[in-house]
Design an enzyme around this catalytic site. Structure first.
Site, PDB file in Angstrom:
ATOM      1  N   GLY A  32       0.721  -1.153  -0.108  1.00  0.00           N
ATOM      2  CA  GLY A  32      -0.023  -0.051  -0.195  1.00  0.00           C
ATOM      3  C   GLY A  32       0.574   1.091   0.046  1.00  0.00           C
ATOM      4  O   GLY A  32       0.519   2.408   0.761  1.00  0.00           O
ATOM      5  N   LYS A  74      -7.795  -6.105  11.922  1.00  0.00           N
ATOM      6  CA  LYS A  74      -6.665  -5.181  12.759  1.00  0.00           C
ATOM      7  C   LYS A  74      -6.673  -6.093  14.191  1.00  0.00           C
ATOM      8  O   LYS A  74      -5.459  -5.934  14.605  1.00  0.00           O
ATOM      9  CB  LYS A  74      -7.126  -3.801  12.941  1.00  0.00           C
ATOM     10  CG  LYS A  74      -7.309  -2.950  11.694  1.00  0.00           C
ATOM     11  CD  LYS A  74      -6.073  -2.966  10.922  1.00  0.00           C
ATOM     12  CE  LYS A  74      -6.061  -2.020   9.806  1.00  0.00           C
ATOM     13  NZ  LYS A  74      -4.698  -1.995   9.105  1.00  0.00           N
ATOM     14  N   TYR A 102     -13.151  -4.837   9.145  1.00  0.00           N
ATOM     15  CA  TYR A 102     -11.861  -4.155   9.503  1.00  0.00           C
ATOM     16  C   TYR A 102     -11.481  -4.346  10.652  1.00  0.00           C
ATOM     17  O   TYR A 102     -10.060  -4.497  10.896  1.00  0.00           O
ATOM     18  CB  TYR A 102     -12.248  -2.385   9.116  1.00  0.00           C
ATOM     19  CG  TYR A 102     -11.129  -1.492   9.227  1.00  0.00           C
ATOM     20  CD1 TYR A 102      -9.974  -1.588   8.232  1.00  0.00           C
ATOM     21  CD2 TYR A 102     -10.885  -0.933  10.308  1.00  0.00           C
ATOM     22  CE1 TYR A 102      -9.002  -0.575   8.252  1.00  0.00           C
ATOM     23  CE2 TYR A 102      -9.977  -0.088  10.387  1.00  0.00           C
ATOM     24  CZ  TYR A 102      -8.747  -0.020   9.597  1.00  0.00           C
ATOM     25  OH  TYR A 102      -7.801   0.795   9.786  1.00  0.00           O
ATOM     26  N   THR A 140       0.911   3.466  -2.016  1.00  0.00           N
ATOM     27  CA  THR A 140       0.017   4.526  -2.639  1.00  0.00           C
ATOM     28  C   THR A 140      -1.130   5.192  -1.597  1.00  0.00           C
ATOM     29  O   THR A 140      -1.649   6.054  -1.719  1.00  0.00           O
ATOM     30  CB  THR A 140      -0.732   3.854  -3.978  1.00  0.00           C
ATOM     31  OG1 THR A 140      -1.181   2.726  -3.346  1.00  0.00           O
ATOM     32  CG2 THR A 140       0.009   3.752  -5.079  1.00  0.00           C
ATOM     33  N   ASN A 183       1.040  -2.443   5.456  1.00  0.00           N
ATOM     34  CA  ASN A 183       0.337  -1.044   5.530  1.00  0.00           C
ATOM     35  C   ASN A 183      -0.977  -1.199   4.850  1.00  0.00           C
ATOM     36  O   ASN A 183      -1.880  -0.526   5.376  1.00  0.00           O
ATOM     37  CB  ASN A 183       1.370  -0.140   5.175  1.00  0.00           C
ATOM     38  CG  ASN A 183       0.561   1.219   4.837  1.00  0.00           C
ATOM     39  OD1 ASN A 183       0.294   1.892   5.749  1.00  0.00           O
ATOM     40  ND2 ASN A 183       0.388   1.526   3.546  1.00  0.00           N
TER      41      ASN A 183
HETATM   42  N1  LIG Z   1      -6.655   6.868   8.155  1.00  0.00           N
HETATM   43  C1  LIG Z   1      -6.903   6.619   9.267  1.00  0.00           C
HETATM   44  O1  LIG Z   1      -7.318   7.472  10.175  1.00  0.00           O
HETATM   45  C2  LIG Z   1      -6.191   5.371   9.895  1.00  0.00           C
HETATM   46  C3  LIG Z   1      -6.512   5.128  11.271  1.00  0.00           C
HETATM   47  C4  LIG Z   1      -5.870   3.868  11.800  1.00  0.00           C
HETATM   48  C5  LIG Z   1      -5.159   3.136  11.203  1.00  0.00           C
HETATM   49  N2  LIG Z   1      -4.995   3.114   9.779  1.00  0.00           N
HETATM   50  C6  LIG Z   1      -4.312   2.259   8.760  1.00  0.00           C
HETATM   51  O2  LIG Z   1      -3.123   2.849   8.510  1.00  0.00           O
HETATM   52  C7  LIG Z   1      -2.826   2.390   7.096  1.00  0.00           C
HETATM   53  C8  LIG Z   1      -2.771   3.361   5.993  1.00  0.00           C
HETATM   54  O3  LIG Z   1      -3.908   4.065   5.861  1.00  0.00           O
HETATM   55  P1  LIG Z   1      -4.282   5.169   5.048  1.00  0.00           P
HETATM   56  O4  LIG Z   1      -5.441   5.886   5.417  1.00  0.00           O
HETATM   57  O5  LIG Z   1      -2.855   6.057   4.726  1.00  0.00           O
HETATM   58  O6  LIG Z   1      -4.602   4.530   3.694  1.00  0.00           O
HETATM   59  P2  LIG Z   1      -5.314   4.799   2.236  1.00  0.00           P
HETATM   60  O7  LIG Z   1      -4.750   6.142   2.006  1.00  0.00           O
HETATM   61  O8  LIG Z   1      -6.883   4.664   2.455  1.00  0.00           O
HETATM   62  O9  LIG Z   1      -4.907   3.590   1.168  1.00  0.00           O
HETATM   63  C9  LIG Z   1      -5.211   2.375   1.465  1.00  0.00           C
HETATM   64  C10 LIG Z   1      -4.278   1.503   0.775  1.00  0.00           C
HETATM   65  O10 LIG Z   1      -4.519   0.075   0.783  1.00  0.00           O
HETATM   66  C11 LIG Z   1      -4.339  -0.364  -0.691  1.00  0.00           C
HETATM   67  N3  LIG Z   1      -5.126  -1.385  -0.945  1.00  0.00           N
HETATM   68  C12 LIG Z   1      -6.388  -1.508  -0.821  1.00  0.00           C
HETATM   69  N4  LIG Z   1      -7.082  -2.686  -1.381  1.00  0.00           N
HETATM   70  C13 LIG Z   1      -5.912  -3.362  -1.960  1.00  0.00           C
HETATM   71  C14 LIG Z   1      -5.745  -4.607  -2.347  1.00  0.00           C
HETATM   72  N5  LIG Z   1      -6.917  -5.193  -2.786  1.00  0.00           N
HETATM   73  N6  LIG Z   1      -4.767  -4.930  -2.913  1.00  0.00           N
HETATM   74  C15 LIG Z   1      -3.518  -4.147  -2.878  1.00  0.00           C
HETATM   75  N7  LIG Z   1      -3.482  -2.895  -2.261  1.00  0.00           N
HETATM   76  C16 LIG Z   1      -4.990  -2.523  -1.638  1.00  0.00           C
HETATM   77  C17 LIG Z   1      -4.487   0.936  -1.510  1.00  0.00           C
HETATM   78  O11 LIG Z   1      -3.878   0.508  -2.885  1.00  0.00           O
HETATM   79  P3  LIG Z   1      -4.381   1.483  -4.125  1.00  0.00           P
HETATM   80  O12 LIG Z   1      -4.896   2.863  -3.798  1.00  0.00           O
HETATM   81  O13 LIG Z   1      -3.169   1.423  -4.954  1.00  0.00           O
HETATM   82  O14 LIG Z   1      -5.419   0.738  -4.710  1.00  0.00           O
HETATM   83  C18 LIG Z   1      -3.737   1.870  -0.815  1.00  0.00           C
HETATM   84  O15 LIG Z   1      -2.514   1.954  -0.963  1.00  0.00           O
HETATM   85  C19 LIG Z   1      -3.896   1.050   7.013  1.00  0.00           C
HETATM   86  O16 LIG Z   1      -3.412   0.027   7.387  1.00  0.00           O
HETATM   87  C20 LIG Z   1      -4.915   1.615   7.926  1.00  0.00           C
HETATM   88  O17 LIG Z   1      -5.921   0.736   8.130  1.00  0.00           O
HETATM   89  C21 LIG Z   1      -5.456   4.429   9.090  1.00  0.00           C
END
Ligand SMILES: NC(=O)c1ccc[n+]([C@@H]2O[C@H](COP(=O)([O-])OP(=O)(O)OC[C@H]3O[C@@H](n4cnc5c(N)ncnc54)[C@H](OP(=O)(O)O)[C@@H]3O)[C@@H](O)[C@H]2O)c1
Length: 242
Positions: free
Chosen positions: A14, A155, A151, A16, A86
Site C-alpha cells: 500500500g 486489525k 476491518y 499508494t 500497511n
Molecule cells: N486513516 C486513518 O485514520 C487510519 C487510522 C488507523 C489506522 N489506519 C491504517 O493505516 C494504514 C494506512 O492507512 P491510510 O489511511 O494511509 O490508507 P489509504 O490512503 O486509504 O490507502 C489504502 C491502501 O491500501 C491499498 N489497498 C487497498 N486494497 C488493496 C488490494 N486489494 N490490493 C492491494 N492494495 C490494496 C491501496 O492501494 P491502491 O490505492 O493502489 O489501490 C492503498 O495503498 C492502513 O493499514 C489503515 O488501516 C489508518
C-alpha cells in the site's frame, strides 16, 4: 542520531496510501532500497516511482496475484530487512447489511495477505539480523468500531499475530511490532463527517489528529539500526488518552 537506512531493503504494501507514500519517500531519502505495492492508484504509483522506489502491482485480496509477485521478488532478492504491512481495505456496513463478499475481501487484504507475505518472505528476513516486520493496525482492532466488524476483525487479528510472531521468531532475530497511526486524513477517512474530526480533535490532549509524516518518521526510526531489541509491541499514535 543515525537514522540512515542505507543498505536496507524495505518492502511496504500500500505504498499508494497516505501513510505508505510518506514512508516510501522518507525511507528513500534515508538511503533505503524501497519496494512498494499498489493496486488501483496508478498515478500515485507512477509519482512515487520517481523517488527511486520500485513499484509492484499486486491485488492483496488474491493469492494468485500475490504468487505472481512473490515469484518475481524471490527470484530477484536474497534478503529483506524490513517488511511493512500497511495496505488495508474497508467496506463499512452494520452487521445486518455486511455481505459475505465484503467480509472476505477486507479480511483477505487486511489479515490473510500479511500472514501469506510474511510466511513466503521469511527466508529472506531470516538472512538479516535483526530483520523487522511491522503491522499497521488501528484502535478499531482493540476497541471495535461500529459499522466495521470486518476491518476491526482484521486489525485485531494483526495485533494478535504480532504477538504470536514476535514470540515465534524472536530467537531468530525477526522483530515483529505493530503501529497504530491514529486518526489521519486520507482516502480511508475522506467520507468521515467533519463533526467526527472535530470530536477527535476535542478528545485529543494536544488538539491534533495524526500526521502521516510523523508516523512515517517513527517507522523510519523503528526500521533503523538504532532499534534492535524491541518486539511484540503495539505503538499508538492517538489523538485521545488511552
Ligand atoms: N486513516 C486513518 O485514520 C487510519 C487510522 C488507523 C489506522 N489506519 C491504517 O493505516 C494504514 C494506512 O492507512 P491510510 O489511511 O494511509 O490508507 P489509504 O490512503 O486509504 O490507502 C489504502 C491502501 O491500501 C491499498 N489497498 C487497498 N486494497 C488493496 C488490494 N486489494 N490490493 C492491494 N492494495 C490494496 C491501496 O492501494 P491502491 O490505492 O493502489 O489501490 C492503498 O495503498 C492502513 O493499514 C489503515 O488501516 C489508518
Amino acid at each position: 542520531m543515525d537514522l540512515l537506512l542505507s543498505r536496507k531493503k524495505i518492502l511496504v504494501t500500500g505504498g499508494t496510501s497516505e501513510l505508505g507514500s510518506a514512508f516510501v519517500r522518507q525511507a528513500v531519502a534515508r538511503g533505503a532500497e524501497v519496494h512498494f505495492t499498489w493496486h488501483e492508484s496508478k498515478a500515485r504509483a507512477l509519482a512515487l516511482e520517481k523517488t527511486g522506489a520500485r513499484k509492484h502491482r499486486v491485488d492483496l485480496g488474491s493469492t494468485e496475484s500475490m504468487d505472481v509477485f512473490l515469484k518475481e521478488f524471490l527470484a530477484a532478492h536474497e534478503t529483506l530487512d524490513v517488511l511493512v504491512h500497511n495496505a488495508a481495505a474497508t467496506a463499512d456496513a452494520r452487521l445486518g447489511s455486511l455481505s459475505e463478499a465484503e467480509w472476505d475481501r477486507v479480511l483477505a487484504v487486511g489479515l490473510k495477505a500479511p500472514f501469506y507475505l510474511t510466511q513466503k518472505l521469511l527466508p529472506l528476513l531470516l538472512k538479516v539480523r535483526p530483520s523487522k516486520v511491522f503491522m499497521i493496525v488501528s484502535r478499531a482492532g482493540l476497541e471495535g468500531l461500529p459499522g466495521a466488524a470486518n476491518y476491526a476483525a482484521a486489525k485485531g487479528g494483526l495485533i494478535a499475530m504480532t504477538k504470536v510472531l514476535a514470540r515465534e521468531l524472536g530467537k531468530k532475530q525477526v522483530l515483529v511490532n505493530a503501529v497504530n497511526p491514529g486518526f489521519m486524513k486520507s482516502r480511508m477517512t475522506e467520507n468521515v463527517p467533519e463533526e467526527t474530526f472535530q470530536a477527535a480533535l476535542e478528545r485529543s490532549p494536544t488538539r491534533t489528529i495524526s500526521d502521516p509524516e510523523e508516523v512515517a518518521g517513527f517507522l523510519v526510526y523503528l526500521s533503523s539500526g538504532l532499534v534492535r531489541g524491541v518486539t511484540g509491541q503495539v505503538f499508538h499514535f492517538e489523538s485521545r488518552p488511552l
